[in-house]
Design an enzyme around this catalytic site. Structure first.
Site, PDB file in Angstrom:
ATOM      1  N   ASP A 224      67.061  79.671  43.720  1.00  0.00           N
ATOM      2  CA  ASP A 224      67.459  78.563  44.582  1.00  0.00           C
ATOM      3  C   ASP A 224      67.141  77.256  43.871  1.00  0.00           C
ATOM      4  O   ASP A 224      66.037  77.061  43.357  1.00  0.00           O
ATOM      5  CB  ASP A 224      66.692  78.630  45.910  1.00  0.00           C
ATOM      6  N   MET A 232      61.303  73.762  48.149  1.00  0.00           N
ATOM      7  CA  MET A 232      60.158  74.495  48.686  1.00  0.00           C
ATOM      8  C   MET A 232      60.325  74.588  50.216  1.00  0.00           C
ATOM      9  O   MET A 232      59.549  74.016  50.988  1.00  0.00           O
ATOM     10  CB  MET A 232      58.858  73.786  48.334  1.00  0.00           C
ATOM     11  N   HIS A 233      61.357  75.315  50.636  1.00  0.00           N
ATOM     12  CA  HIS A 233      61.731  75.347  52.049  1.00  0.00           C
ATOM     13  C   HIS A 233      60.534  75.586  52.970  1.00  0.00           C
ATOM     14  O   HIS A 233      60.243  74.790  53.873  1.00  0.00           O
ATOM     15  CB  HIS A 233      62.765  76.454  52.285  1.00  0.00           C
ATOM     16  N   ASP A 234      59.825  76.688  52.769  1.00  0.00           N
ATOM     17  CA  ASP A 234      58.815  77.125  53.733  1.00  0.00           C
ATOM     18  C   ASP A 234      57.573  76.247  53.733  1.00  0.00           C
ATOM     19  O   ASP A 234      56.849  76.173  54.733  1.00  0.00           O
ATOM     20  CB  ASP A 234      58.433  78.573  53.465  1.00  0.00           C
TER      21      ASP A 234
END
Length: 314
Positions: A224, A232-234
């Site tokens: 990604d 760093m989505h989460d």
């Protein structure tokens, strides 16, 4: 004052980044980590959670295995983004941690009921476990202070043109969650794709300390990316809990599409044309450079003496 947290996750490389901060930051009182099928199978996500509790010497943190498939739709993982194991690139060695006997939903229920203060529930994978908790133990909702999720989008998807991966993986569970009456904060792609580690930061991460080296090895396998770096989505769930002022927020009613070509879409009633109330505190924008600097600072504060260092995988 620490934040009592149950963290529901599907590690996954950006999940590993979030767990690295969660397990080492004294602001978080981690009561339970639960796993769910998502980025990879639940067997693999559970193993990956154990790798991280082992790595950070957090044998005190309970890990419970959760749902192995969505409520209704067939399961499809994101191994193309996170690798077949979910966390390739680093050998964590022989594990010193193991799961507890209780399944995730029962462990959540017991943790919530045993707590003397309301729990903050954080969910960064498919919302299957959360939906099952709502259905099986509805009285627990009164003891959940808030639910902070990574998922959804108002501006388009990353799995389909309209659907974000976590919601798409189990849209039926997501619908139950959004209609539960819980106090929900949604950190979707609108902000998480701006919360990136820049190319320069990625290049220097491995030089910071052993945890930076571990994360850098994982990020080398993380497919990604945006034009400016790797999202760093989460990690946004934790950044929001500590620094809500870095986000632009708006209260909106969110509906979830559970069938048809738009399955998994989170539709926001921005014009309040169909609802005269709201059910979700939605993030619309973020201070991206501040997030990038904060992430590096959090990694730099992790003491090499407090970890079980492994080695880079060949």
């Amino acid at each position: 004052m620490t934040i009592p947290i149950i963290f529901d996750t599907d590690p996954g490389i950006d999940d590993a980044a979030a767990l690295s901060i969660l397990l080492t930051n004294s602001a978080f009182d981690v009561r339970l980590v639960t796993t769910v099928a998502g980025n990879v199978s639940v067997d693999k996500t559970t193993l990956n959670a154990l790798k991280l509790t082992h790595y950070f010497n957090r044998q005190d943190v309970k890990v419970a295995r959760g749902a192995e498939k969505p409520l209704v739709k067939p399961f499809k993982d994101a191994a193309a983004i996170h690798g077949e194991s979910g966390m390739p690139g680093y050998d964590f060695g022989a594990l010193s941690t193991q799961t507890i006997a209780d399944e995730a939903v029962v462990a959540m229920h017991q943790t919530i009921q045993a707590s003397h203060e309301p729990i903050t529930l954080v969910a960064v994978g498919a919302f299957t476990n959360i939906a099952m908790l709502i259905q099986r133990f509805p009285d627990d909702l009164q003891k959940i202070e808030r639910l902070v999720i990574m998922g959804g989008s108002l501006s388009g998807g990353n799995l389909t043109s309209v659907a974000e991966f976590n919601v798409f993986t189990d849209p039926d569970a997501a619908k139950i969650v959004f209609e539960s009456g819980l106090s929900i904060t949604m950190l979707g792609l609108d902000v998480t794709e701006k919360a990136v580690l820049t190319t320069d930061s990625l290049a220097t991460l491995a030089q910071i300390n052993e945890t930076g080296r571990m994360l850098s090895a994982l990020f080398d396998h993380y497919a990604d990316h945006t034009g400016t770096g790797k999202p760093m989505h989460d990690v946004n769930t934790l950044y929001y809990l500590l620094h809500p002022e870095k986000y632009q927020m708006r209260d909106i009613w969110i509906d979830v599409v559970t069938s048809g070509p738009a399955i998994g879409a989170t539709v926001g009633d921005i014009l309040q044309s169909t609802h005269d109330t709201t059910n979700t505190h939605v993030a619309l924008d973020i201070d991206g450079p501040a997030f990038n600097a904060w992430f590096l600072l959090m990694v730099a504060q992790i003491d090499d003496a407090n970890i079980n260092a492994g080695k880079l995988e060949k």
